[in-house]
Motif scaffolding. Structure first.
Motif, PDB file in Angstrom:
ATOM      1  N   ARG A 180       0.841  -1.192   0.000  1.00 29.45           N
ATOM      2  CA  ARG A 180       0.000   0.000   0.000  1.00 29.45           C
ATOM      3  C   ARG A 180       0.877   1.244   0.000  1.00 29.45           C
ATOM      4  O   ARG A 180       1.887   1.297   0.690  1.00 29.45           O
ATOM      5  N   HIS A 181       0.477   2.206  -0.781  1.00 30.68           N
ATOM      6  CA  HIS A 181       1.074   3.544  -0.764  1.00 30.68           C
ATOM      7  C   HIS A 181      -0.034   4.466  -0.280  1.00 30.68           C
ATOM      8  O   HIS A 181      -1.054   4.616  -0.951  1.00 30.68           O
ATOM      9  N   GLU A 182       0.142   5.014   0.912  1.00 31.01           N
ATOM     10  CA  GLU A 182      -0.884   5.887   1.481  1.00 31.01           C
ATOM     11  C   GLU A 182      -0.866   7.247   0.791  1.00 31.01           C
ATOM     12  O   GLU A 182       0.174   7.712   0.338  1.00 31.01           O
ATOM     13  N   ALA A 183      -2.022   7.874   0.749  1.00 29.87           N
ATOM     14  CA  ALA A 183      -2.142   9.199   0.160  1.00 29.87           C
ATOM     15  C   ALA A 183      -1.315  10.200   0.954  1.00 29.87           C
ATOM     16  O   ALA A 183      -1.247  10.136   2.177  1.00 29.87           O
ATOM     17  N   THR A 184      -0.663  11.106   0.240  1.00 26.39           N
ATOM     18  CA  THR A 184       0.088  12.190   0.865  1.00 26.39           C
ATOM     19  C   THR A 184      -0.541  13.512   0.445  1.00 26.39           C
ATOM     20  O   THR A 184      -1.193  13.586  -0.603  1.00 26.39           O
ATOM     21  N   GLU A 241     -14.137  -1.110  -1.794  1.00 21.69           N
ATOM     22  CA  GLU A 241     -13.796  -1.265  -0.378  1.00 21.69           C
ATOM     23  C   GLU A 241     -13.040  -0.028   0.100  1.00 21.69           C
ATOM     24  O   GLU A 241     -12.110   0.416  -0.547  1.00 21.69           O
ATOM     25  N   ARG A 242     -13.420   0.532   1.210  1.00 19.05           N
ATOM     26  CA  ARG A 242     -12.783   1.758   1.715  1.00 19.05           C
ATOM     27  C   ARG A 242     -11.773   1.488   2.826  1.00 19.05           C
ATOM     28  O   ARG A 242     -10.741   2.125   2.883  1.00 19.05           O
ATOM     29  N   ARG A 243     -12.083   0.573   3.718  1.00 13.72           N
ATOM     30  CA  ARG A 243     -11.173   0.275   4.826  1.00 13.72           C
ATOM     31  C   ARG A 243      -9.988  -0.552   4.316  1.00 13.72           C
ATOM     32  O   ARG A 243     -10.163  -1.441   3.489  1.00 13.72           O
ATOM     33  N   GLU A 244      -8.826  -0.276   4.851  1.00 15.30           N
ATOM     34  CA  GLU A 244      -7.630  -0.999   4.434  1.00 15.30           C
ATOM     35  C   GLU A 244      -7.784  -2.505   4.606  1.00 15.30           C
ATOM     36  O   GLU A 244      -7.484  -3.282   3.709  1.00 15.30           O
ATOM     37  N   SER A 245      -8.286  -2.940   5.756  1.00 14.17           N
ATOM     38  CA  SER A 245      -8.426  -4.371   6.011  1.00 14.17           C
ATOM     39  C   SER A 245      -9.401  -5.022   5.031  1.00 14.17           C
ATOM     40  O   SER A 245      -9.161  -6.130   4.549  1.00 14.17           O
ATOM     41  N   ALA A 246     -10.482  -4.333   4.707  1.00 11.88           N
ATOM     42  CA  ALA A 246     -11.462  -4.870   3.755  1.00 11.88           C
ATOM     43  C   ALA A 246     -10.867  -4.942   2.349  1.00 11.88           C
ATOM     44  O   ALA A 246     -11.089  -5.897   1.616  1.00 11.88           O
ATOM     45  N   LYS A 247     -10.116  -3.913   1.981  1.00 10.29           N
ATOM     46  CA  LYS A 247      -9.490  -3.894   0.657  1.00 10.29           C
ATOM     47  C   LYS A 247      -8.468  -5.020   0.529  1.00 10.29           C
ATOM     48  O   LYS A 247      -8.448  -5.749  -0.451  1.00 10.29           O
ATOM     49  N   LEU A 248      -7.645  -5.190   1.554  1.00  4.43           N
ATOM     50  CA  LEU A 248      -6.649  -6.270   1.506  1.00  4.43           C
ATOM     51  C   LEU A 248      -7.316  -7.639   1.486  1.00  4.43           C
ATOM     52  O   LEU A 248      -6.869  -8.539   0.787  1.00  4.43           O
ATOM     53  N   ALA A 249      -8.405  -7.801   2.243  1.00  2.00           N
ATOM     54  CA  ALA A 249      -9.131  -9.069   2.234  1.00  2.00           C
ATOM     55  C   ALA A 249      -9.737  -9.332   0.857  1.00  2.00           C
ATOM     56  O   ALA A 249      -9.708 -10.468   0.380  1.00  2.00           O
ATOM     57  N   ALA A 250     -10.262  -8.299   0.222  1.00  2.00           N
ATOM     58  CA  ALA A 250     -10.856  -8.468  -1.109  1.00  2.00           C
ATOM     59  C   ALA A 250      -9.795  -8.821  -2.145  1.00  2.00           C
ATOM     60  O   ALA A 250     -10.011  -9.643  -3.031  1.00  2.00           O
ATOM     61  N   ILE A 251      -8.622  -8.206  -2.015  1.00  2.60           N
ATOM     62  CA  ILE A 251      -7.531  -8.519  -2.949  1.00  2.60           C
ATOM     63  C   ILE A 251      -7.124  -9.965  -2.749  1.00  2.60           C
ATOM     64  O   ILE A 251      -6.936 -10.714  -3.675  1.00  2.60           O
TER      65      ILE A 251
END
Length: 164
Positions: free
Chosen positions: A60-64, A154-164
């Motif tokens: 993940r690259h977080e928004a800056t 998916e908006r939450r990081e954990s949900a996005k990673l689970a979906a991936i």
């Protein structure tokens, strides 16, 4: 098809993420020092054990709040990348380092596959993807790509990673 290429003096390629990766302010001048841009927040996550044979990592690259330039070093891997709410694209293996210009506010999630996995997964030879960024839909028919495209919702990081 590759995204915009420019050859800076130090022979690295400068590439922008797929169109509309942010607010358009992240264009970087060839030769610009990496110290002149914001330091992005990059994190890698180990894959679950059952995927370890095929997946190097999730990242993940977080928004800056300001544009950033990041250097990506060739590793022989292929990544499927989600930029903001865009459909995923495939970043093929690279033969040389690449500088990516990332707009402020751009969030990126990806899965990095081990060398040799891409042919079985994507049905495409890694050589055909060499130094390329290709929309996943160009490799897979819509129905097969649809679950990968749903990750963007998916908006939450954990949900996005689970979906991936």
């Amino acid at each position: 098809m590759p995204v915009g290429h420019h050859k800076p003096a130090h022979l690295e390629m400068l590439r922008w993420l797929p169109a509309q990766s942010g607010n358009g302010s992240g264009k970087t001048v060839p030769g610009q020092s990496l110290r002149e841009t914001a330091r992005p927040t990059y994190r890698e996550f180990a894959p679950p054990p059952h995927l370890g044979k095929h997946v190097c990592c999730f990242w993940r690259h977080e928004a800056t709040p300001v544009p950033a330039t990041v250097r990506v070093i060739p590793d022989g891997c292929v990544d499927v990348v989600w930029v903001n709410d865009q459909a995923p694209h495939v970043a093929g293996p690279m033969t040389r380092p690449v500088l990516y210009s990332i707009d402020a506010g751009t969030e990126i999630f990806a899965v990095r596959f081990r060398p040799g996995v891409v042919c079985r997964l994507l049905g495409e030879n890694a050589k055909a993807l060499l130094n390329q960024d290709v929309p996943l839909r160009d490799l897979w028919p819509g129905r097969r790509a649809a679950p990968w495209e749903e990750v963007t919702a998916e908006r939450r990081e954990s949900a996005k990673l689970a979906a991936i």
